[in-house]
Design a protein around this motif. Structure first.
Motif, PDB file in Angstrom:
ATOM      1  N   ALA A 271      39.674  34.500  12.466  1.00  0.00           N
ATOM      2  CA  ALA A 271      40.409  35.584  13.120  1.00  0.00           C
ATOM      3  C   ALA A 271      41.908  35.320  13.095  1.00  0.00           C
ATOM      4  N   ALA A 272      42.308  34.064  13.291  1.00  0.00           N
ATOM      5  CA  ALA A 272      43.727  33.716  13.277  1.00  0.00           C
ATOM      6  C   ALA A 272      44.333  33.948  11.893  1.00  0.00           C
ATOM      7  N   LEU A 273      43.598  33.576  10.841  1.00  0.00           N
ATOM      8  CA  LEU A 273      44.084  33.797   9.479  1.00  0.00           C
ATOM      9  C   LEU A 273      44.256  35.275   9.199  1.00  0.00           C
ATOM     10  N   ARG A 274      43.252  36.061   9.549  1.00  0.00           N
ATOM     11  CA  ARG A 274      43.314  37.499   9.282  1.00  0.00           C
ATOM     12  C   ARG A 274      44.413  38.177  10.089  1.00  0.00           C
ATOM     13  N   ALA A 275      44.623  37.716  11.325  1.00  0.00           N
ATOM     14  CA  ALA A 275      45.681  38.291  12.160  1.00  0.00           C
ATOM     15  C   ALA A 275      47.059  38.034  11.565  1.00  0.00           C
ATOM     16  N   GLU A 276      47.194  36.947  10.795  1.00  0.00           N
ATOM     17  CA  GLU A 276      48.469  36.610  10.172  1.00  0.00           C
ATOM     18  C   GLU A 276      48.635  37.303   8.829  1.00  0.00           C
ATOM     19  N   GLY A 277      47.658  38.120   8.444  1.00  0.00           N
ATOM     20  CA  GLY A 277      47.748  38.852   7.182  1.00  0.00           C
ATOM     21  C   GLY A 277      47.285  38.081   5.978  1.00  0.00           C
ATOM     22  N   VAL A 278      46.483  37.024   6.198  1.00  0.00           N
ATOM     23  CA  VAL A 278      45.978  36.218   5.083  1.00  0.00           C
ATOM     24  C   VAL A 278      44.805  36.940   4.413  1.00  0.00           C
ATOM     25  N   LYS A 279      44.813  36.957   3.086  1.00  0.00           N
ATOM     26  CA  LYS A 279      43.681  37.497   2.326  1.00  0.00           C
ATOM     27  C   LYS A 279      42.631  36.399   2.206  1.00  0.00           C
ATOM     28  N   VAL A 280      41.447  36.653   2.748  1.00  0.00           N
ATOM     29  CA  VAL A 280      40.433  35.607   2.879  1.00  0.00           C
ATOM     30  C   VAL A 280      39.163  35.940   2.106  1.00  0.00           C
ATOM     31  N   VAL A 281      38.589  34.933   1.449  1.00  0.00           N
ATOM     32  CA  VAL A 281      37.265  35.025   0.842  1.00  0.00           C
ATOM     33  C   VAL A 281      36.412  33.925   1.478  1.00  0.00           C
ATOM     34  N   GLU A 282      35.258  34.293   2.010  1.00  0.00           N
ATOM     35  CA  GLU A 282      34.356  33.319   2.618  1.00  0.00           C
ATOM     36  C   GLU A 282      33.369  32.828   1.560  1.00  0.00           C
ATOM     37  N   VAL A 283      33.321  31.529   1.340  1.00  0.00           N
ATOM     38  CA  VAL A 283      32.510  30.936   0.278  1.00  0.00           C
ATOM     39  C   VAL A 283      31.283  30.262   0.879  1.00  0.00           C
ATOM     40  N   GLY A 284      30.113  30.741   0.481  1.00  0.00           N
ATOM     41  CA  GLY A 284      28.868  30.111   0.898  1.00  0.00           C
ATOM     42  C   GLY A 284      28.773  29.942   2.409  1.00  0.00           C
ATOM     43  N   SER A 285      28.209  28.836   2.837  1.00  0.00           N
ATOM     44  CA  SER A 285      28.038  28.544   4.260  1.00  0.00           C
ATOM     45  C   SER A 285      29.208  27.711   4.773  1.00  0.00           C
ATOM     46  N   TRP A 286      30.417  28.178   4.510  1.00  0.00           N
ATOM     47  CA  TRP A 286      31.612  27.408   4.830  1.00  0.00           C
ATOM     48  C   TRP A 286      31.712  27.036   6.301  1.00  0.00           C
ATOM     49  N   ARG A 287      31.195  27.890   7.205  1.00  0.00           N
ATOM     50  CA  ARG A 287      31.346  27.658   8.641  1.00  0.00           C
ATOM     51  C   ARG A 287      30.640  26.381   9.106  1.00  0.00           C
ATOM     52  N   THR A 288      29.586  25.995   8.405  1.00  0.00           N
ATOM     53  CA  THR A 288      28.824  24.802   8.796  1.00  0.00           C
ATOM     54  C   THR A 288      28.864  23.711   7.727  1.00  0.00           C
ATOM     55  N   HIS A 289      29.706  23.898   6.709  1.00  0.00           N
ATOM     56  CA  HIS A 289      29.817  22.944   5.603  1.00  0.00           C
ATOM     57  C   HIS A 289      30.909  21.931   5.960  1.00  0.00           C
ATOM     58  N   ASN A 290      30.517  20.690   6.295  1.00  0.00           N
ATOM     59  CA  ASN A 290      31.494  19.711   6.749  1.00  0.00           C
ATOM     60  C   ASN A 290      30.959  18.286   6.571  1.00  0.00           C
ATOM     61  N   ARG A 291      31.782  17.314   6.988  1.00  0.00           N
ATOM     62  CA  ARG A 291      31.414  15.905   6.937  1.00  0.00           C
ATOM     63  C   ARG A 291      31.358  15.325   8.359  1.00  0.00           C
ATOM     64  N   ASN A 292      30.980  16.149   9.311  1.00  0.00           N
ATOM     65  CA  ASN A 292      30.950  15.716  10.712  1.00  0.00           C
ATOM     66  C   ASN A 292      30.003  14.537  10.950  1.00  0.00           C
ATOM     67  N   SER A 293      29.008  14.394  10.090  1.00  0.00           N
ATOM     68  CA  SER A 293      28.064  13.282  10.255  1.00  0.00           C
ATOM     69  C   SER A 293      28.714  11.932   9.974  1.00  0.00           C
ATOM     70  N   LYS A 294      29.891  11.949   9.344  1.00  0.00           N
ATOM     71  CA  LYS A 294      30.565  10.703   8.968  1.00  0.00           C
ATOM     72  C   LYS A 294      31.683  10.305   9.927  1.00  0.00           C
ATOM     73  N   GLY A 295      31.980  11.144  10.901  1.00  0.00           N
ATOM     74  CA  GLY A 295      33.066  10.806  11.819  1.00  0.00           C
ATOM     75  C   GLY A 295      33.502  11.991  12.635  1.00  0.00           C
ATOM     76  N   ALA A 296      34.503  11.773  13.452  1.00  0.00           N
ATOM     77  CA  ALA A 296      34.961  12.802  14.385  1.00  0.00           C
ATOM     78  C   ALA A 296      35.693  13.929  13.676  1.00  0.00           C
ATOM     79  N   TRP A 297      35.627  15.107  14.292  1.00  0.00           N
ATOM     80  CA  TRP A 297      36.468  16.245  13.890  1.00  0.00           C
ATOM     81  C   TRP A 297      37.230  16.648  15.147  1.00  0.00           C
ATOM     82  N   GLY A 298      38.469  16.190  15.243  1.00  0.00           N
ATOM     83  CA  GLY A 298      39.287  16.444  16.400  1.00  0.00           C
ATOM     84  C   GLY A 298      39.414  15.200  17.265  1.00  0.00           C
TER      85      GLY A 298
END
Length: 274
Positions: free
Chosen positions: A12-39
Motif C-alpha cells: 500500500a505504501a508503494l502504491r500510494a507513492e505512485g510506484v508501478k508494482v508487479v507482484e511475483v508469485g508468492s512474494w508475501r511469504t517468500h523469505n529467509r525468516n527460518s535462518k534469522g531475524a527479520w527486524g
C-alpha cells in the motif's frame, strides 16, 4: 528502530507513492525468516543486479542460486521503472556490513554520506535483518545507463518506505556505503539520490517533485521551439539544417501518406479475397 511493515502495508505504501508494482508469485511469504531475524528494521539498501533483461533478472532475484537462495531482495526495479516484488521478510541482499554505518543510519547522524565502511560480508554485522533491499537491473559497469524512469522508481520506493516508518532520506544507503566488499550501485551517486528522496518526502505521497512538474509554454515559447534549427539526416547540402516545425510538418504528412497507403492496400485485399 522499527517493526517491519506487514506485506499489505508495504504494498500500500508503494502504491500510494505512485510506484508501478508487479507482484511475483508468492512474494508475501517468500523469505529467509527460518535462518534469522527479520527486524527491527532501520533503513533501505539500494543494489544493482549485474545483469540484463527483466524476466531473467526478476527470476534470479526470486530464486537465488545454490550458494545463496532467494529472495535476494524485496523488489527488483527494471529499466522502465516497474518494481517487481519477489520476497518479503528476511532476504539475502545486505549480508555483513559496518556496525558504525548501521549506527549512523539508525541515528540519521551523518552528513552527505556515512563514513566509509571498513567491515564487509565476512566480518560485519547482519544487514539482512535490518534493511529493506531493492535490486536495480543494471550491468554495474559504469556504462550501462540508468533511465529516468528507473531512477524515479528508486526515489519513489525509498520515499515510500521512509514515509511509512517516519524516517528521513538518510535511512537510504547504497550497498557500497554498507559493506567494504561492495561497489553497488554504480552509475549514480547516492548523495544525489538522497537529495531527491528528501524533496519527495517534503511533499505529499505520490506528488511529483519540482523536476517532474510540467511547465506551460507561452505562445512566444512555442514559436521559439518551432523555429529552432535541427540538423537534417537526409540533406547533404552545405546548409543542412531545418526549422523544427519543418520536421513536425513532415512527420504529419508522412503519417497521412501511410494511412492512405494502408487504406488502398486493404481495399485491394478485399477485392482479391472476394
Amino acid at each position: 528502530m522499527a517493526t517491519p511493515l506487514s506485506a499489505a502495508a508495504f504494498l500500500a505504501a508503494l502504491r500510494a507513492e505512485g510506484v508501478k508494482v508487479v507482484e511475483v508469485g508468492s512474494w508475501r511469504t517468500h523469505n529467509r525468516n527460518s535462518k534469522g531475524a527479520w527486524g527491527p528494521v532501520n533503513g533501505v539498501i539500494i543494489h544493482h543486479t549485474v545483469s540484463s533483461g527483466t524476466a531473467s533478472s526478476v527470476q534470479l532475484c526470486y530464486d537465488g542460486y545454490t550458494s545463496l537462495p532467494g529472495p535476494l531482495c524485496h523488489g527488483v526495479i527494471d529499466k522502465a521503472g516497474v518494481v517487481h516484488l519477489v520476497g518479503y521478510g528476511r532476504a539475502n541482499h545486505a549480508g555483513g556490513g559496518d556496525p558504525s554505518v548501521l549506527q549512523q543510519v539508525i541515528d540519521e547522524s551523518y552528513g552527505a554520506a556515512p563514513s566509509k565502511p571498513t567491515k564487509g560480508n565476512a566480518n560485519g554485522v547482519d544487514g539482512n535483518s535490518r534493511f529493506y533491499g531493492f535490486e536495480c537491473i543494471n550491468l554495474g559497469d559504469g556504462k550501462d545507463p540508468w533511465p529516468t524512469a528507473q531512477l524515479d522508481a528508486i526515489e519513489r520506493v525509498s520515499a515510500a518506505v521512509c514515509r511509512a516508518h517516519g524516517w528521513s532520506a538518510k535511512s537510504v544507503i547504497g550497498h557500497l556505503e554498507w559493506s567494504a566488499d561492495k561497489v553497488d550501485p554504480k552509475g549514480f551517486a547516492m548523495p544525489d539520490m538522497r537529495a531527491r528522496i528528501a524533496k519527495r518526502l517534503a511533499g505529499k505521497p505520490g506528488t511529483p517533485t519540482p523536476e517532474e512538474t510540467n511547465v506551460a509554454l507561452t505562445d512566444a515559447d512555442v514559436k521559439k521551439v518551432w523555429a529552432y534549427r535541427l540538423v537534417s539526416p537526409t540533406d547533404t547540402d552545405a546548409d543542412n539544417t531545418r526549422e523544427a516545425g519543418t520536421f513536425l510538418r513532415y512527420a504529419d504528412q508522412r503519417q497521412a501518406d501511410l494511412v492512405a497507403r494502408l487504406e488502398r492496400i486493404e481495399a485491394l485485399l478485399k477485392k482479391l479475397t472476394a
